[in-house]
Design an enzyme around this catalytic site. Structure first.
Site, mmCIF file in Angstrom:
data_model
loop_
_atom_site.group_PDB
_atom_site.id
_atom_site.type_symbol
_atom_site.label_atom_id
_atom_site.label_comp_id
_atom_site.label_asym_id
_atom_site.label_seq_id
_atom_site.Cartn_x
_atom_site.Cartn_y
_atom_site.Cartn_z
ATOM 1 N NE ARG A 15 -4.481 1.553 1.874
ATOM 2 C CZ ARG A 15 -4.305 2.318 0.814
ATOM 3 N NH1 ARG A 15 -5.197 2.279 -0.169
ATOM 4 N NH2 ARG A 15 -3.258 3.102 0.727
ATOM 5 C CG ASP A 31 -5.293 5.707 2.924
ATOM 6 O OD1 ASP A 31 -5.267 5.241 4.076
ATOM 7 O OD2 ASP A 31 -4.466 6.535 2.494
ATOM 8 C CB CYS A 73 -0.976 -0.021 1.181
ATOM 9 S SG CYS A 73 -0.209 0.027 2.807
HETATM 10 P P1 4NP Z 1 -1.722 2.807 4.208
HETATM 11 O O1 4NP Z 1 -2.352 4.153 4.803
HETATM 12 O O2 4NP Z 1 -1.197 3.168 2.831
HETATM 13 O O3 4NP Z 1 -2.897 1.887 4.143
HETATM 14 O O4 4NP Z 1 -0.650 2.361 5.156
HETATM 15 C C1 4NP Z 1 -1.640 5.349 4.913
HETATM 16 C C2 4NP Z 1 -0.763 5.528 5.937
HETATM 17 C C3 4NP Z 1 -0.084 6.726 6.059
HETATM 18 C C4 4NP Z 1 -0.299 7.738 5.150
HETATM 19 C C5 4NP Z 1 -1.175 7.548 4.106
HETATM 20 C C6 4NP Z 1 -1.855 6.340 3.982
HETATM 21 N N1 4NP Z 1 0.369 8.971 5.284
HETATM 22 O O5 4NP Z 1 0.092 9.892 4.503
HETATM 23 O O6 4NP Z 1 1.202 9.124 6.194
#
Ligand code: 4NP
Length: 164
Positions: free
Chosen positions: A21, A131, A15
């Site tokens: 995710r 997300d 991800c």
């Molecule tokens: P992930 O979610 O891609 O599902 O781990 C996110 C975690 C952190 C961030 C964005 C999405 N961020 O912008 O820090």
């Protein structure tokens, strides 16, 4: 879990941050691989480096724990081009992840390894696993249930020999 070189199949979940995710998808598939005694190595990574070395988001850890899928031991790392050599299957969560991974692909064989996670449930739709980072606990639970259903399909595919 088996070491990568001992397993007959290696699957990577990817991800953006590798804290919501993909660690949940990783934890679910690891648990199901163990329950089904399958020879599969599972890992996860993020296309971004924002959270490298960190444990998963507390809300994702809490949601996993609620449904008997611990992920607190996982640590975020960034996807690298070497992952194309180490994994036979690379699941992305959304179209942005897909583009970021494919940008690093060296050839068509690398690209062909990259699949959309939710296509296992909704074939050929390229539906996103949304997300939940800026969302509520309800959004985290929805992600859990979607990934639970997707990883059930992955287990069926492994058992049916669809990855070989
Ligand atoms: P992930 O979610 O891609 O599902 O781990 C996110 C975690 C952190 C961030 C964005 C999405 N961020 O912008 O820090």
């Amino acid at each position: 879990m088996l070491r990568p070189e001992e397993a007959s199949l290696r699957i990577l979940m990817v991800c953006l941050g590798n804290i919501c995710r993909s660690p949940m998808a990783d934890g679910l598939l690891r648990r199901k691989v163990m329950e089904n005694k399958l020879s599969v190595y599972v890992d996860s990574a993020g296309t971004a480096n924002y959270h490298v070395g960190e444990a998963p988001d507390k809300r994702m850890i809490q949601t996993g724990a609620k449904f008997n899928t611990p992920i607190h031991d996982l640590r975020a790392r960034q996807f690298t081009v070497r992952d194309f050599d180490q994994f036979e299957v690379i699941y992305c969560m959304d179209a942005s992840n897909y583009a970021n991974i494919c940008r690093l692909a060296r050839n068509e064989a690398d690209k062909a390894k990259v699949l959309f996670m939710a296509n296992e449930l909704y074939p050929s739709t390229n539906t996103a696993v949304p997300d939940p980072y800026y969302g509520s606990m309800h959004d985290f639970e929805e992600v859990y249930h979607l990934l639970d259903a997707c990883t059930d399909k992955v287990i069926e595919k492994i058992k049916d020999g669809k990855f070989r």
